[in-house]
Design a protein around this motif. Structure first.
Motif, mmCIF file in Angstrom:
data_model
loop_
_atom_site.group_PDB
_atom_site.id
_atom_site.type_symbol
_atom_site.label_atom_id
_atom_site.label_comp_id
_atom_site.label_asym_id
_atom_site.label_seq_id
_atom_site.Cartn_x
_atom_site.Cartn_y
_atom_site.Cartn_z
ATOM 1 N N UNK A 286 1.460 -22.842 47.203
ATOM 2 C CA UNK A 286 1.656 -23.418 48.523
ATOM 3 C C UNK A 286 1.774 -22.304 49.561
ATOM 4 N N UNK A 287 1.244 -22.545 50.758
ATOM 5 C CA UNK A 287 1.260 -21.547 51.819
ATOM 6 C C UNK A 287 2.430 -21.759 52.760
ATOM 7 N N UNK A 288 3.099 -20.651 53.075
ATOM 8 C CA UNK A 288 4.146 -20.637 54.084
ATOM 9 C C UNK A 288 3.975 -19.391 54.924
ATOM 10 N N UNK A 289 4.985 -19.069 55.735
ATOM 11 C CA UNK A 289 4.885 -17.906 56.619
ATOM 12 C C UNK A 289 6.155 -17.073 56.534
ATOM 13 N N UNK A 290 5.954 -15.758 56.430
ATOM 14 C CA UNK A 290 7.091 -14.835 56.367
ATOM 15 C C UNK A 290 7.055 -13.878 57.541
ATOM 16 N N UNK A 291 8.217 -13.263 57.835
ATOM 17 C CA UNK A 291 8.281 -12.238 58.866
ATOM 18 C C UNK A 291 8.109 -10.862 58.229
ATOM 19 N N UNK A 292 8.201 -9.817 59.028
ATOM 20 C CA UNK A 292 7.930 -8.469 58.536
ATOM 21 C C UNK A 292 9.006 -7.922 57.606
ATOM 22 N N UNK A 293 10.116 -8.658 57.465
ATOM 23 C CA UNK A 293 11.149 -8.278 56.501
ATOM 24 C C UNK A 293 10.976 -9.004 55.170
ATOM 25 N N UNK A 294 9.978 -9.881 55.112
ATOM 26 C CA UNK A 294 9.750 -10.632 53.886
ATOM 27 C C UNK A 294 10.496 -11.938 53.819
ATOM 28 N N UNK A 295 11.189 -12.291 54.909
ATOM 29 C CA UNK A 295 11.931 -13.545 54.950
ATOM 30 C C UNK A 295 10.984 -14.708 55.238
#
Length: 354
Positions: A286-295
């Protein structure tokens, strides 16, 4: 690489006599996204309003206020109101960049301006989009095919002498000489000697280069030619927003900064690209979205997802396409057809040229 950035440019293509100076026309550049419904393409605005009904069998992205569309077997250009401002008379067309678009008729390429006037004669073997005032073009003379660079009026600023050439980016362009790639400046001086099997555009002061042949390894150089990220990876992406994805020997991808330092512990099964501070990733299919910290800021819930542009991103639900905002809320409901070619075109354009 047969042609540098060939794949990226091909995704921005709709397939199907003079050197006059022309002024750029002021066009509405409202952000519109292509959508597909019942096999036809139209355009929505960022709020989900259908601005141009889906009536075209093929359509490219809007660039500089114009979008290429396919009608009755030929390609032309519409404006953001849906008006056909450049009639569909061409076999193949590219997007507008710096007031020019490459067009093809009968196997010969030239350039038009935003009024549709041919401003660079249609006698070129191949053409590519303008970047930083120059475009690489391919010419044939006495069965010899070479690549050089022209300005927006069609005048050669760097004479045809290369076996291949890419776009200018950050003042440099990759060129191929005797089977190796190096980089020239806008005067044609070879500032980074040809030593690479393949060489990509500069982004964030770094360019990805490959050594040791087709199945070799990649690293990154700076604009002096210094290797700043050692050539030890098996594949990679260009830097975008200071981050690149690179493939390790174990076939897992990691994310690095411009110094080559890994920015998070996670490893991934596929590459990703950060735009507007977020990147799509697959977790348990499944696709989601993370920030540059990997969160993970938007939980994995979609079949697929692409990059954020102007605050929205296309995602796939079942076989449908919709657009979400950075909170994960629907901006354009998933009621359109998911078209992978369009998604690839969207991703390529906004990460390569914007």
């Amino acid at each position: 690489m047969k042609r540098l950035l060939l794949v990226a440019l091909a995704l921005l293509t709709i397939c199907t006599a003079c050197n006059r100076e022309a002024k750029k026309i002021a066009l509405d550049t409202t952000f519109l996204v292509p959508v597909k419904q019942n096999g036809k393409f139209g355009f929505c605005d960022a709020k989900g309003n259908m601005v141009i009904p889906p009536t075209y069998v093929a359509a490219a992205l809007f660039s500089e206020g114009l979008a290429a569309v396919h009608q009755n077997g030929k390609a032309g250009y519409i404006d953001t109101k849906g008006t056909m401002v450049i009639p569909p008379t061409f076999d193949t067309v590219l997007i507008f960049m710096e007031g020019r678009a490459a067009v093809e008729k009968g196997g010969k390429w030239g350039y038009i301006d935003q009024s549709g006037k041919m401003v660079v004669s249609a006698d070129l073997v191949a053409t590519f989009a303008f970047r930083e005032g120059l475009a690489s073009v391919v010419v044939a003379k006495d069965s010899i095919v070479k690549t050089g660079f022209i300005d927006t009026n069609g005048k050669f600023k760097i004479k045809p002498q290369y076996d291949d050439a890419g776009h200018f980016s950050e003042g440099l362009a990759a060129v191929k000489v005797d089977g190796k790639h190096g980089y020239i400046d806008k005067t044609g001086i070879m500032v980074i000697p040809p030593a690479y099997y393949a060489a990509a555009m500069f982004h964030d002061g770094r360019a990805m280069v490959k050594i040791n042949g087709k199945f070799g390894i990649i690293g990154f150089i700076d604009k002096t030619g210094k290797e700043v990220v050692p050539a030890k990876y098996h594949d990679g992406t260009n830097f975008h927003e200071g981050i690149a994805a690179v493939k390790q020997a174990n076939n897992r991808w990691i994310l690095i900064d411009t110094s080559g330092k890994q920015i998070m512990k996670q490893e991934f099964g596929a590459p990703t690209i950060f735009t507007e501070g977020l990147a799509p990733v697959m977790v348990d299919k499944k696709a989601g979205y993370m920030d540059t910290k990997g969160t993970m800021v938007i939980k994995p819930q979609f079949e697929a997802g692409s990059i954020f542009v102007n605050g929205i991103a296309p995602v796939k639900v079942g076989n449908k396409c919709g657009f979400i905002n950075k909170k994960g809320d629907w901006v354009i409901k998933p009621e359109f057809e998911w078209d992978q070619h369009t998604i690839d075109m969207y991703t390529s354009y906004y990460t390569t040229f914007k």
